[in-house]
Design a protein around this motif. Structure first.
Motif, PDB file in Angstrom:
ATOM      1  N   CYS A 199       0.863  -1.178   0.000  1.00 27.42           N
ATOM      2  CA  CYS A 199       0.000   0.000   0.000  1.00 27.42           C
ATOM      3  C   CYS A 199       0.899   1.227   0.000  1.00 27.42           C
ATOM      4  O   CYS A 199       2.059   1.158   0.380  1.00 27.42           O
ATOM      5  CB  CYS A 199      -0.928   0.007   1.222  1.00 27.42           C
ATOM      6  SG  CYS A 199      -0.102  -0.227   2.801  1.00 27.42           S
ATOM      7  N   HIS A 200       0.367   2.337  -0.452  1.00 23.76           N
ATOM      8  CA  HIS A 200       1.151   3.570  -0.438  1.00 23.76           C
ATOM      9  C   HIS A 200       0.186   4.745  -0.404  1.00 23.76           C
ATOM     10  O   HIS A 200      -0.989   4.617  -0.740  1.00 23.76           O
ATOM     11  CB  HIS A 200       2.086   3.661  -1.646  1.00 23.76           C
ATOM     12  CG  HIS A 200       1.378   3.703  -2.960  1.00 23.76           C
ATOM     13  ND1 HIS A 200       1.053   4.880  -3.589  1.00 23.76           N
ATOM     14  CD2 HIS A 200       0.903   2.715  -3.746  1.00 23.76           C
ATOM     15  CE1 HIS A 200       0.420   4.606  -4.719  1.00 23.76           C
ATOM     16  NE2 HIS A 200       0.312   3.296  -4.839  1.00 23.76           N
ATOM     17  N   GLY A 201       0.703   5.885   0.028  1.00 19.16           N
ATOM     18  CA  GLY A 201      -0.143   7.072   0.110  1.00 19.16           C
ATOM     19  C   GLY A 201       0.354   7.984   1.208  1.00 19.16           C
ATOM     20  O   GLY A 201       1.491   7.844   1.673  1.00 19.16           O
ATOM     21  N   THR A 202      -0.485   8.904   1.653  1.00 21.28           N
ATOM     22  CA  THR A 202      -0.102   9.786   2.762  1.00 21.28           C
ATOM     23  C   THR A 202       0.025   8.927   4.018  1.00 21.28           C
ATOM     24  O   THR A 202      -0.515   7.815   4.077  1.00 21.28           O
ATOM     25  CB  THR A 202      -1.174  10.870   3.003  1.00 21.28           C
ATOM     26  OG1 THR A 202      -2.387  10.196   3.362  1.00 21.28           O
ATOM     27  CG2 THR A 202      -1.385  11.738   1.780  1.00 21.28           C
ATOM     28  N   PRO A 203       0.715   9.436   5.045  1.00 24.06           N
ATOM     29  CA  PRO A 203       0.870   8.645   6.273  1.00 24.06           C
ATOM     30  C   PRO A 203      -0.461   8.134   6.835  1.00 24.06           C
ATOM     31  O   PRO A 203      -0.562   6.987   7.242  1.00 24.06           O
ATOM     32  CB  PRO A 203       1.532   9.638   7.236  1.00 24.06           C
ATOM     33  CG  PRO A 203       2.301  10.549   6.345  1.00 24.06           C
ATOM     34  CD  PRO A 203       1.495  10.683   5.085  1.00 24.06           C
ATOM     35  N   GLU A 204      -1.484   8.985   6.815  1.00 24.75           N
ATOM     36  CA  GLU A 204      -2.777   8.576   7.396  1.00 24.75           C
ATOM     37  C   GLU A 204      -3.393   7.417   6.627  1.00 24.75           C
ATOM     38  O   GLU A 204      -3.947   6.490   7.206  1.00 24.75           O
ATOM     39  CB  GLU A 204      -3.778   9.740   7.387  1.00 24.75           C
ATOM     40  CG  GLU A 204      -3.395  10.878   8.293  1.00 24.75           C
ATOM     41  CD  GLU A 204      -2.226  11.688   7.747  1.00 24.75           C
ATOM     42  OE1 GLU A 204      -1.473  12.213   8.572  1.00 24.75           O
ATOM     43  OE2 GLU A 204      -2.048  11.767   6.518  1.00 24.75           O
ATOM     44  N   ILE A 205      -3.305   7.499   5.307  1.00 22.93           N
ATOM     45  CA  ILE A 205      -3.909   6.442   4.476  1.00 22.93           C
ATOM     46  C   ILE A 205      -3.205   5.114   4.743  1.00 22.93           C
ATOM     47  O   ILE A 205      -3.837   4.090   4.965  1.00 22.93           O
ATOM     48  CB  ILE A 205      -3.815   6.826   2.975  1.00 22.93           C
ATOM     49  CG1 ILE A 205      -4.800   7.949   2.672  1.00 22.93           C
ATOM     50  CG2 ILE A 205      -4.094   5.616   2.089  1.00 22.93           C
ATOM     51  CD1 ILE A 205      -4.622   8.584   1.302  1.00 22.93           C
TER      52      ILE A 205
END
Length: 257
Positions: A199-205
């Motif tokens: 998975c990847h994305g902003t820290p929250e995601i």
């Protein structure tokens, strides 16, 4: 501006499939953190990006003329060797006294030039490694688990320093870390790796993604929430381009119960 584009990259080490079908892009000025368990291919990915390892499949495109600064995971220096910080910064390229002082000042390590490397604390040692990586004015700074062996305040301190370096130099930062709760706060994007990109994305995601929680459990999420909360008070003013934090409190207040 795009610095690095990794497309559909796979790497085999002997019979072991280290990485499968990895896509990753790094843009100028952003902090990207790669997290993943031991043996998940994090160091293999870094070595491919640096050019020390050739992928078996897929491509890596690097911006023309891009300079990379590299901070290795561990560097053993013989304690009996009288190597000062200034001398270390002059390997393999001779540096002037002014260049050495400027590099140390840039990472908050003023006054260490005449100290023996073997006598530095863990945090000071890492700052000198960081100073050396910055001496050739890299467009991309790559750090392989830079906080190994540091305690939590020392780690947080080094991450703050890395953020300041990003702001003052405009260099992109690609960091591999095992310290999820601390690392998340400094990152624009997090990539969770386990042989492939889970998975990847902003820290929250990423922190709330089921794939991430399956790998790391949910315990770190509470710690992450707490750290982000303190960090946020000055975070909003730091990044002109970073809008990923706007809905933060909703996310992490929920996560910290």
């Amino acid at each position: 501006m795009r610095l690095v584009t990794v497309s559909k990259m796979s790497v085999k080490r002997g019979s072991h499939q280290a990485l499968s079908n990895v896509d990753l892009a790094i843009d100028k000025g952003e902090i990207v953190t790669i997290v993943g368990p031991n043996g998940s291919g994090k160091s293999t990915l870094l070595r491919c990006i640096i050019g020390a390892l050739k992928p078996d499949q897929g491509t890596i495109l690097r911006a023309a003329g891009m300079r990379i600064g590299y901070v290795p995971q561990r560097l053993a220096i013989d304690a009996t060797m009288p190597l000062t910080a200034a001398r270390f910064l002059s390997l393999p390229t001779k540096r002037s006294k002014a260049q050495v002082e400027e590099a140390l000042a840039q990472v908050g390590a003023e006054g260490l030039q005449n100290r023996p490397m073997a006598g530095l604390s863990g945090g000071q040692f890492q700052r000198v490694l960081l100073a050396r990586a910055l001496m050739d004015k890299p467009d991309l700074l790559i750090l392989d688990e830079p906080t190994t062996g540091l305690d939590q305040p020392g780690s947080a301190d080094l991450y703050t320093q890395i953020e300041q370096v990003r702001r003052s130099t405009g260099a992109a930062v690609l960091m591999v870390s095992h310290e999820l709760h601390v690392v998340m706060s400094a990152s624009d994007r997090v990539v969770c790796l386990n042989g492939h990109v889970c998975c990847h994305g902003t820290p929250e995601i990423v922190a709330s993604a089921p794939e991430y929680r399956a790998l790391f459990g949910t315990g770190t999420h509470g710690a992450l929430a707490l750290y982000r909360h303190e960090h946020d008070h000055h975070h909003h003013h730091d990044h002109d381009h970073d809008h990923s934090h706007d809905g933060d409190h909703a996310h992490h207040d929920h996560g910290s119960h």
